[in-house]
Motif scaffolding. Structure first.
Motif, mmCIF file in Angstrom:
data_model
loop_
_atom_site.group_PDB
_atom_site.id
_atom_site.type_symbol
_atom_site.label_atom_id
_atom_site.label_comp_id
_atom_site.label_asym_id
_atom_site.label_seq_id
_atom_site.Cartn_x
_atom_site.Cartn_y
_atom_site.Cartn_z
ATOM 1 N N ASP A 65 15.528 88.117 13.795
ATOM 2 C CA ASP A 65 16.261 88.291 15.053
ATOM 3 C C ASP A 65 15.967 87.180 16.051
ATOM 4 N N PHE A 66 15.402 86.081 15.538
ATOM 5 C CA PHE A 66 15.146 84.898 16.367
ATOM 6 C C PHE A 66 15.596 83.634 15.637
ATOM 7 N N HIS A 67 16.729 83.754 14.928
ATOM 8 C CA HIS A 67 17.304 82.585 14.263
ATOM 9 C C HIS A 67 17.752 81.535 15.276
ATOM 10 N N ARG A 68 17.862 80.310 14.801
ATOM 11 C CA ARG A 68 18.549 79.275 15.550
ATOM 12 C C ARG A 68 20.046 79.359 15.238
ATOM 13 N N PRO A 69 20.904 78.749 16.056
ATOM 14 C CA PRO A 69 22.336 78.716 15.752
ATOM 15 C C PRO A 69 22.599 78.027 14.408
ATOM 16 N N ARG A 70 23.698 78.389 13.752
ATOM 17 C CA ARG A 70 24.027 77.843 12.432
ATOM 18 C C ARG A 70 24.059 76.318 12.430
ATOM 19 N N GLU A 71 24.605 75.733 13.482
ATOM 20 C CA GLU A 71 24.703 74.271 13.539
ATOM 21 C C GLU A 71 23.322 73.630 13.393
ATOM 22 N N GLN A 72 22.312 74.239 13.987
ATOM 23 C CA GLN A 72 20.948 73.707 13.892
ATOM 24 C C GLN A 72 20.310 74.075 12.551
ATOM 25 N N ARG A 73 20.544 75.289 12.078
ATOM 26 C CA ARG A 73 19.927 75.729 10.827
ATOM 27 C C ARG A 73 20.383 74.892 9.636
ATOM 28 N N TYR A 74 21.644 74.485 9.656
ATOM 29 C CA TYR A 74 22.203 73.772 8.501
ATOM 30 C C TYR A 74 22.444 72.292 8.784
ATOM 31 N N ALA A 75 21.772 71.761 9.779
ATOM 32 C CA ALA A 75 21.975 70.359 10.140
ATOM 33 C C ALA A 75 21.610 69.416 9.000
ATOM 34 N N ARG A 76 20.640 69.784 8.168
ATOM 35 C CA ARG A 76 20.227 68.944 7.043
ATOM 36 C C ARG A 76 21.055 69.211 5.785
ATOM 37 N N GLY A 77 21.965 70.183 5.863
ATOM 38 C CA GLY A 77 22.763 70.570 4.700
ATOM 39 C C GLY A 77 22.500 72.023 4.353
ATOM 40 N N ARG A 78 23.511 72.701 3.862
ATOM 41 C CA ARG A 78 23.390 74.140 3.606
ATOM 42 C C ARG A 78 22.451 74.459 2.449
ATOM 43 N N ASP A 79 22.199 73.485 1.568
ATOM 44 C CA ASP A 79 21.333 73.734 0.416
ATOM 45 C C ASP A 79 19.947 73.103 0.573
ATOM 46 N N ASP A 80 19.663 72.578 1.749
ATOM 47 C CA ASP A 80 18.440 71.808 1.943
ATOM 48 C C ASP A 80 17.229 72.712 2.160
ATOM 49 N N ALA A 81 16.219 72.572 1.303
ATOM 50 C CA ALA A 81 15.020 73.406 1.396
ATOM 51 C C ALA A 81 14.230 73.130 2.673
ATOM 52 N N ALA A 82 14.124 71.849 3.051
ATOM 53 C CA ALA A 82 13.398 71.512 4.280
ATOM 54 C C ALA A 82 14.089 72.114 5.497
ATOM 55 N N GLY A 83 15.415 72.200 5.461
ATOM 56 C CA GLY A 83 16.136 72.825 6.562
ATOM 57 C C GLY A 83 15.780 74.296 6.714
ATOM 58 N N TYR A 84 15.616 74.990 5.582
ATOM 59 C CA TYR A 84 15.211 76.400 5.634
ATOM 60 C C TYR A 84 13.808 76.530 6.213
ATOM 61 N N TRP A 85 12.905 75.692 5.754
ATOM 62 C CA TRP A 85 11.510 75.739 6.177
ATOM 63 C C TRP A 85 11.328 75.327 7.633
ATOM 64 N N LEU A 86 12.053 74.293 8.070
ATOM 65 C CA LEU A 86 11.802 73.702 9.378
ATOM 66 C C LEU A 86 12.755 74.162 10.480
ATOM 67 N N ASP A 87 13.974 74.556 10.114
ATOM 68 C CA ASP A 87 15.020 74.721 11.132
ATOM 69 C C ASP A 87 15.564 76.138 11.284
ATOM 70 N N SER A 88 15.047 77.101 10.538
ATOM 71 C CA SER A 88 15.674 78.427 10.534
ATOM 72 C C SER A 88 15.499 79.207 11.831
ATOM 73 N N PHE A 89 14.316 79.113 12.439
ATOM 74 C CA PHE A 89 13.988 80.039 13.523
ATOM 75 C C PHE A 89 13.578 79.311 14.799
ATOM 76 N N ASP A 90 13.854 79.982 15.914
ATOM 77 C CA ASP A 90 13.521 79.430 17.228
ATOM 78 C C ASP A 90 12.173 80.005 17.653
ATOM 79 N N TYR A 91 11.109 79.325 17.263
ATOM 80 C CA TYR A 91 9.766 79.832 17.545
ATOM 81 C C TYR A 91 9.426 79.756 19.032
ATOM 82 N N SER A 92 10.019 78.808 19.725
ATOM 83 C CA SER A 92 9.803 78.728 21.168
ATOM 84 C C SER A 92 10.362 79.971 21.860
ATOM 85 N N LEU A 93 11.583 80.363 21.485
ATOM 86 C CA LEU A 93 12.176 81.576 22.044
ATOM 87 C C LEU A 93 11.363 82.797 21.650
#
Length: 224
Positions: A65-93
């Protein structure tokens, strides 16, 4: 009234009792970490129930329930493993809206949901308050990563064979049951990066084998 008991509930009560012995009062936070399909949400719900059974005020949240927007989550590509690891969630929020205000206790409000993934927008503000003595149980993936290190009073790592996890994900979401399928590469690869970079099992307070959800097992390290 006699309490219902099952092997699963017995283990949940043992875990609760250990945590309560270590942290009998104040605002405390407990993570239930595990890969997708390991059953973190259901396990955390069960923990919340047994904490409530013992009279402890308990709140539930999920990192989902603290995901980032899709544009940010998939910025590296929809199949990119690093994108899942690094970009999925808004830890600051997550820290700003939930963790830090929960720690403050008193009349400070905290937000259990920060993002509406379905609508891809920030969630409607719903501030919650609680008593001085309360436990927050958070479930999800990557909960022992660097951005969250040091905030948990306890953390549990659920482990299941990858094949079992993807059978569960297939039943729930229709994903391919083969972990090696190209469609699963983002998630399998992202979890591998987590294990490589952060060794979540080593950082967890407790490891639970959740292969059989009706009979989860507390895993104790072997000492030689």
């Amino acid at each position: 009234m006699k309490l219902v008991t099952t092997p699963r509930i017995d283990l949940l009560r043992q875990l609760r009792d250990q945590f309560q012995r270590d942290y009998p009062r104040g605002r405390t936070m407990l993570a239930v970490d595990g890969a997708s399909g390991s059953g973190t949400a259901e396990f955390a719900d069960g923990l919340a129930a047994v904490f409530g059974e013992a009279g402890r005020a308990v709140f539930r949240a999920s990192i989902d329930d603290f995901h980032r927007p899709r544009e940010q989550r998939y910025a590296r590509g929809r199949d990119d493993a690093a994108g899942y690891w690094l970009d999925s969630f808004d830890y600051s929020l997550f820290r700003r809206a939930l963790i830090e205000p929960f720690r403050l206790a008193g009349s400070t409000g905290f937000q259990l949901v920060g993002f509406d993934e379905g609508r891809d927008v920030g969630a409607q503000l719903r501030w919650t308050t609680g008593p001085q003595d309360a436990v927050l149980i958070v479930d999800g993936v990557f909960l022992n990563r660097p951005e969250l290190r040091g905030i948990w009073h306890g953390s549990m790592r659920l482990q299941v064979p990858r094949t079992v996890a993807y059978e569960r994900l297939h039943a729930r979401l229709g994903v391919d049951t083969d972990p090696a399928a190209a469609s699963n590469a983002r998630y399998v690869g992202g979890e591998a990066l987590y294990r490589k970079d952060d060794d979540p099992a080593a950082r967890a307070s407790v490891i639970v084998d959740n292969t059989d959800e009706a009979r989860p097992q507390w895993v104790f390290a072997d000492f030689c």
